[in-house]
Design a protein around this motif. Structure first.
Motif, short mmCIF file in Angstrom:
data_model
loop_
_atom_site.label_atom_id
_atom_site.label_comp_id
_atom_site.label_asym_id
_atom_site.label_seq_id
_atom_site.Cartn_x
_atom_site.Cartn_y
_atom_site.Cartn_z
N UNK A 34 -16.76 8.51 -59.44
CA UNK A 34 -17.08 9.58 -58.50
C UNK A 34 -17.36 9.02 -57.10
N UNK A 35 -18.13 7.92 -57.05
CA UNK A 35 -18.46 7.32 -55.76
C UNK A 35 -17.20 6.86 -55.03
N UNK A 36 -16.31 6.20 -55.75
CA UNK A 36 -15.09 5.71 -55.12
C UNK A 36 -14.23 6.88 -54.62
N UNK A 37 -14.08 7.90 -55.43
CA UNK A 37 -13.25 9.05 -55.05
C UNK A 37 -13.81 9.77 -53.83
N UNK A 38 -15.12 10.04 -53.86
CA UNK A 38 -15.75 10.74 -52.73
C UNK A 38 -15.66 9.89 -51.47
N UNK A 39 -15.89 8.58 -51.60
CA UNK A 39 -15.83 7.70 -50.42
C UNK A 39 -14.41 7.65 -49.85
N UNK A 40 -13.40 7.69 -50.71
CA UNK A 40 -12.02 7.66 -50.24
C UNK A 40 -11.71 8.94 -49.45
N UNK A 90 -9.74 -2.73 -61.19
CA UNK A 90 -10.96 -1.93 -61.25
C UNK A 90 -10.63 -0.51 -61.69
N UNK A 91 -11.22 -0.09 -62.78
CA UNK A 91 -10.89 1.19 -63.39
C UNK A 91 -11.26 2.37 -62.49
N UNK A 92 -12.32 2.21 -61.66
CA UNK A 92 -12.75 3.34 -60.83
C UNK A 92 -11.80 3.64 -59.68
N UNK A 93 -10.86 2.72 -59.38
CA UNK A 93 -9.98 2.91 -58.23
C UNK A 93 -8.67 3.61 -58.58
N UNK A 94 -8.46 3.96 -59.84
CA UNK A 94 -7.24 4.69 -60.19
C UNK A 94 -7.57 5.84 -61.13
N UNK A 95 -6.63 6.69 -61.33
CA UNK A 95 -6.88 7.90 -62.10
C UNK A 95 -7.04 9.10 -61.18
N UNK A 96 -7.46 10.22 -61.73
CA UNK A 96 -7.56 11.44 -60.92
C UNK A 96 -8.73 11.37 -59.94
N UNK A 97 -8.61 12.13 -58.86
CA UNK A 97 -9.65 12.18 -57.85
C UNK A 97 -10.80 13.07 -58.31
N UNK A 98 -12.02 12.65 -57.98
CA UNK A 98 -13.21 13.42 -58.30
C UNK A 98 -13.78 14.01 -57.01
N UNK A 99 -14.44 15.16 -57.17
CA UNK A 99 -15.20 15.70 -56.04
C UNK A 99 -16.58 16.09 -56.54
#
Length: 487
Positions: A62-68, A189-198
């Protein structure tokens, strides 16, 4: 560092002092617009590292997606500001020779694009630091300077406007590095790929943290790019070239201490996240002292041989370069002591008061520098102002970590300050006494620098280190020697 110094020499020679100064001061305008991004970078790194310490994969995604998403929005804001307020400042406030306006505008636009690429790269860089994959930074840094070296070679090949070409080459370098960072993170890093979170609440939390960082980062930019623009207003672009060279030296030397600090920062944050405060205190002591000693070993020979090194390094040395470099070197020694303090405060999340006060202190640099320049002072005066402000900020930063994480003042003085002061004094006196023996020839500089490094290394080992630290170094040396013998 060696490649950086070599490329700086060739770029200055190829572009000329005026164009070299223009490139750096124009880039400073974009850097000031990157204020918001710098704040979000601090927030992203802190949140990712904190959750890595707690091993919360869902929260990290979540943190990575929101920051992106946030950084994409920041990139859009930078483009808007750059093409409105920035253009106004460019045309109405900058001291640019009329014949170079076209080339300067080209550099300005390339700098905006480079800034956008760097902004989008921030979450990926933060992920690498959070996972402590420093070997990735090492390899990519080697690639970075190699590409810059290649850019210098290309500059020499083509007979076109060198300033325009250099700006394009720097943009392409940033683009390639951005792609490499992204591919590495996607793979590891698993948190950097996959679907985007908000996550709306996380969005507000990160923006709140970043909003207080903005003030501190604004002050930091005023101390760097703000002074660069101020020098451009009061003096010619050649003074900016001298400052740019001093900053090149600063950046090259700081690699030694900043890389050590980058390796320790995640551990400081993670130790706070897990409640291991005793270990965190030790990390603060070690990083302050070892970063200082490592920096001092490099700084002493440069400080004593500044003029000789500049004449060997450059064919044409801009006026004021030597004095700028010496003052910046002293300032670096003060700032490196307080680097772990900022990381510690960020780890606690209690940054509102800290950033407000430290930012306020740092902000005084620009108006104070303006006043002394208005009174007719030399360009060196702004660096002296910055030095004084850095020392005051160091004392105030220590007050905050003493308050927030209960660090023991007596312990800090005993383990850090009382170890560094005698090391500094003894090696300085010995180096200064020997400096009168040597000439300014290349051979003499190499010999004297080697002697100064040996002197500072020995005094750092004998006086600056604790018993267990000396044993650790001895064990490492013996281990490496065994490997060499085995090979």
């Amino acid at each position: 560092m060696a490649i950086t110094f070599y490329t700086s020499r060739v770029i200055l020679e190829t572009l000329g002092a005026e164009d070299y100064g223009l490139y750096n001061v124009i880039g400073g305008i974009i850097a000031m617009f990157g204020l918001i991004n710098s704040s979000m970078s601090t927030a992203t790194q802190r949140f990712l590292t904190f959750e890595t310490g707690r091993n919360d994969t869902v929260r990290m995604r979540k943190i990575f997606s929101v920051s992106l998403i946030i950084h994409l929005l920041i990139a859009i804001i930078i483009i808007i500001l750059g093409e409105t307020v920035g253009l106004w400042f460019f045309w109405h406030k900058m001291n640019i020779p009329e014949v170079r306006l076209d080339a300067a505008m080209w550099v300005y636009q390339m700098s905006i694009l480079s800034a956008v690429i760097m902004i989008i790269s921030v979450p990926y860089n933060a992920a690498i630091i959070a996972h402590e994959k420093m070997n990735a930074f090492a390899y990519i840094s080697i690639l970075d300077v190699s590409l810059r070296l290649l850019s210098v070679y290309i500059l020499l090949l083509f007979e076109i406007d060198k300033l325009k070409l250099y700006a394009v080459l720097m943009l392409l370098t940033q683009l390639l590095l951005r792609i490499i960072y992204g591919l590495y993170c996607k793979k590891n890093f698993v948190e950097t790929h996959g679907r985007m979170y908000w996550d709306h609440s996380l969005f507000k939390e990160m923006l709140s943290f970043a909003s207080w960082s903005i003030w501190g980062n604004c002050a930091s930019l005023f101390c760097t790019q703000g002074l660069n623009i101020l020098l451009n207003i009061f003096f010619s672009p050649t003074v900016n070239a001298a400052r740019a060279l001093a900053v090149q030296v600063q950046n090259g030397i700081s690699l030694f201490s900043s890389n050590l600090q980058s390796a320790i920062n995640p551990q400081i944050t993670k130790s706070y996240a897990t409640g291991n405060f005793a270990y965190m205190h030790q990390l603060i002591y070690y990083s302050s002292k070892l970063s200082f000693l490592l920096l001092w070993i490099i700084i002493l020979p440069i400080f004593l041989n500044t003029d000789a090194i500049l004449h060997i390094w450059l064919k044409e040395v801009p006026e004021h370069s030597s004095t700028f470099i010496r003052i910046i070197l002293i300032t670096m020694l003060i700032e490196v002591l307080s680097n772990p303090f900022s990381t510690t405060v960020s780890a606690t999340g209690k940054i509102r008061t800290y950033q407000t006060i430290i930012g306020g202190i740092m902000m005084t640099t620009l108006p104070a520098s303006y006043i002394v320049l208005k009174l007719g002072a030399l360009p060196e005066s702004v660096f002296n102002v910055s030095l004084c402000v850095s020392f005051i900020s160091y004392l105030v930063r220590f007050y905050f970590i003493q308050k927030y994480v209960n660090i023991d003042t007596i312990n800090y003085l005993h383990k850090v300050i009382f170890k560094l002061i005698p090391t500094l004094i003894i090696s300085s006196i010995m180096g200064y006494m020997l400096s009168h023996i040597f000439t300014e020839s290349t051979i003499a500089v190499i010999i004297s620098s080697s002697i100064y490094i040996i002197i500072s290394s020995i005094t750092a080992y004998l006086i600056g280190l604790e018993k267990e630290e000396k044993q650790f170094i001895r064990n490492k040396i013996f281990f490496k020697l065994k490997l060499i013998r085995h090979d």
